[in-house]
Structures are given as structure tokens and as C-alpha cells.
Design a protein around this motif. Sequence first.
Motif, PDB file in Angstrom:
ATOM      1  N   SER A 108       0.960  -1.418   0.038  1.00 29.60           N
ATOM      2  CA  SER A 108       0.012   0.187   0.112  1.00 29.60           C
ATOM      3  C   SER A 108       1.051   1.533   0.047  1.00 29.60           C
ATOM      4  CB  SER A 108      -1.029  -0.107   1.104  1.00 29.60           C
ATOM      5  OG  SER A 108      -0.243   0.058   2.535  1.00 29.60           O
ATOM      6  N   ALA A 109       1.982   1.073   0.704  1.00 31.21           N
ATOM      7  CA  ALA A 109       2.758   2.179   0.599  1.00 31.21           C
ATOM      8  C   ALA A 109       3.312   2.636  -0.861  1.00 31.21           C
ATOM      9  CB  ALA A 109       4.217   2.259   1.387  1.00 31.21           C
ATOM     10  N   ARG A 110       3.522   1.515  -1.560  1.00 29.66           N
ATOM     11  CA  ARG A 110       4.015   1.514  -2.892  1.00 29.66           C
ATOM     12  C   ARG A 110       3.099   2.275  -3.866  1.00 29.66           C
ATOM     13  NH1 ARG A 110       6.744  -3.435  -2.187  1.00 29.66           N
ATOM     14  NH2 ARG A 110       4.884  -4.280  -3.241  1.00 29.66           N
ATOM     15  N   GLN A 111       1.783   1.846  -3.601  1.00 30.00           N
ATOM     16  CA  GLN A 111       0.726   2.224  -4.364  1.00 30.00           C
ATOM     17  C   GLN A 111       0.316   3.937  -3.971  1.00 30.00           C
ATOM     18  OE1 GLN A 111      -2.488  -0.405  -2.938  1.00 30.00           O
ATOM     19  NE2 GLN A 111      -1.781  -1.915  -4.681  1.00 30.00           N
ATOM     20  N   HIS A 112       0.333   4.159  -2.792  1.00 27.44           N
ATOM     21  CA  HIS A 112       0.342   5.419  -2.084  1.00 27.44           C
ATOM     22  C   HIS A 112       1.272   6.461  -2.776  1.00 27.44           C
ATOM     23  CE1 HIS A 112      -0.729   8.977   0.205  1.00 27.44           C
ATOM     24  NE2 HIS A 112       0.371   9.034   0.555  1.00 27.44           N
ATOM     25  N   ALA A 113       2.637   6.149  -2.847  1.00 25.66           N
ATOM     26  CA  ALA A 113       3.676   6.855  -3.774  1.00 25.66           C
ATOM     27  C   ALA A 113       3.503   6.820  -4.925  1.00 25.66           C
ATOM     28  CB  ALA A 113       4.893   6.021  -3.196  1.00 25.66           C
ATOM     29  N   ARG A 114       3.003   5.904  -5.818  1.00 25.29           N
ATOM     30  CA  ARG A 114       2.674   6.259  -7.119  1.00 25.29           C
ATOM     31  C   ARG A 114       1.379   7.021  -7.487  1.00 25.29           C
ATOM     32  NH1 ARG A 114       1.188   0.441  -8.744  1.00 25.29           N
ATOM     33  NH2 ARG A 114       3.154   0.114  -7.698  1.00 25.29           N
ATOM     34  N   LEU A 115       0.410   6.808  -6.555  1.00 24.82           N
ATOM     35  CA  LEU A 115      -0.726   7.688  -6.807  1.00 24.82           C
ATOM     36  C   LEU A 115      -0.555   9.169  -6.410  1.00 24.82           C
ATOM     37  CD1 LEU A 115      -3.800   5.628  -5.100  1.00 24.82           C
ATOM     38  CD2 LEU A 115      -3.435   6.330  -7.605  1.00 24.82           C
ATOM     39  N   GLU A 116       0.533   9.437  -5.289  1.00 25.45           N
ATOM     40  CA  GLU A 116       0.740  10.705  -4.937  1.00 25.45           C
ATOM     41  C   GLU A 116       1.544  11.239  -6.145  1.00 25.45           C
ATOM     42  OE1 GLU A 116       2.597  12.897  -1.366  1.00 25.45           O
ATOM     43  OE2 GLU A 116       2.927  10.734  -1.502  1.00 25.45           O
ATOM     44  N   SER A 117       2.514  10.565  -6.716  1.00 27.81           N
ATOM     45  CA  SER A 117       3.147  11.188  -7.946  1.00 27.81           C
ATOM     46  C   SER A 117       2.190  11.576  -9.084  1.00 27.81           C
ATOM     47  CB  SER A 117       4.257  10.278  -8.329  1.00 27.81           C
ATOM     48  OG  SER A 117       3.847   8.830  -9.099  1.00 27.81           O
ATOM     49  N   ARG A 118       1.339  10.749  -9.257  1.00 28.22           N
ATOM     50  CA  ARG A 118       0.456  11.102 -10.325  1.00 28.22           C
ATOM     51  C   ARG A 118      -0.403  12.393 -10.129  1.00 28.22           C
ATOM     52  NH1 ARG A 118      -2.339   5.181 -11.821  1.00 28.22           N
ATOM     53  NH2 ARG A 118      -0.382   4.151 -12.862  1.00 28.22           N
ATOM     54  N   LEU A 119      -0.782  12.503  -8.999  1.00 28.07           N
ATOM     55  CA  LEU A 119      -1.568  13.701  -8.257  1.00 28.07           C
ATOM     56  C   LEU A 119      -0.770  14.877  -8.698  1.00 28.07           C
ATOM     57  CD1 LEU A 119      -4.141  14.939  -7.158  1.00 28.07           C
ATOM     58  CD2 LEU A 119      -3.202  14.424  -4.907  1.00 28.07           C
ATOM     59  N   ASN A 120       0.524  14.679  -8.173  1.00 27.20           N
ATOM     60  CA  ASN A 120       1.430  15.933  -8.111  1.00 27.20           C
ATOM     61  C   ASN A 120       1.733  16.213  -9.654  1.00 27.20           C
ATOM     62  OD1 ASN A 120       1.775  16.239  -5.616  1.00 27.20           O
ATOM     63  ND2 ASN A 120       3.503  14.992  -5.348  1.00 27.20           N
ATOM     64  N   SER A 121       1.658  15.255 -10.477  1.00 24.81           N
ATOM     65  CA  SER A 121       2.054  15.812 -11.987  1.00 24.81           C
ATOM     66  C   SER A 121       0.657  16.261 -12.468  1.00 24.81           C
ATOM     67  CB  SER A 121       2.496  14.159 -12.712  1.00 24.81           C
ATOM     68  OG  SER A 121       1.270  13.495 -12.807  1.00 24.81           O
TER      69      SER A 121
END
Length: 93
Positions: A71-84
Motif C-alpha cells: 500500500s505504501a508503493r501504491q500510495h507513492a505512485r498515486l501521489e506522484s500522479r496527483l502531483n504531476s
Amino acid sequence: MYRIGIGLIIASFVVWIIPPLAPFLPLSAAGKTLVATGAIVAAEIMFWIGAVLVGKEAAAKLRKSTVWQASARQHARLESRLNSCLSPNRPNS
């Protein structure tokens, strides 16, 4: 004490099944909220008491090898998409 700690840690993972099932219980909205919240609080308390009983190294190993890592990996992936998507330098489409 070590076995009791392991048992509490395992039981804390089992208690995490309750919150997703709470909306389907025949209770009022407030009752469902209390059940889900109580289960989350109980799971965390059980985990940390178990962690104290088994020791810091064993608890870290158990916590690292479970769902939180994925879930931490998924959270980081989603956060980077949101930031972009929200970055001010993004060209207008």
C-alpha cells in the motif's frame, strides 16, 4: 510472552476485516461508524501491545512483510500522479 505477542499481532490483522464489512451490518449509520472505528482502534492497540511483547525487531519484520509495504508503493505512485496533474508547469491540453 513472545507467543502472546505474535497472537495479538495476528489477531490485529484479522480485526481489519471488520471495517469493510461494517456498512453491511443492520445498524444505524452511527452504529456502523462506531463499529468500524472501534475495530480500527482495537486493531492498532492489539498490534502495538503485541509489538512490545515480541520485541522491536520482530514487530518491524512482521509489519514490513505485510500489506503496508504494497500500500505504501501504491500510495507513492498515486501521489506522484496527483502531483504531476496539479503541477503549475503542466501545459494546458
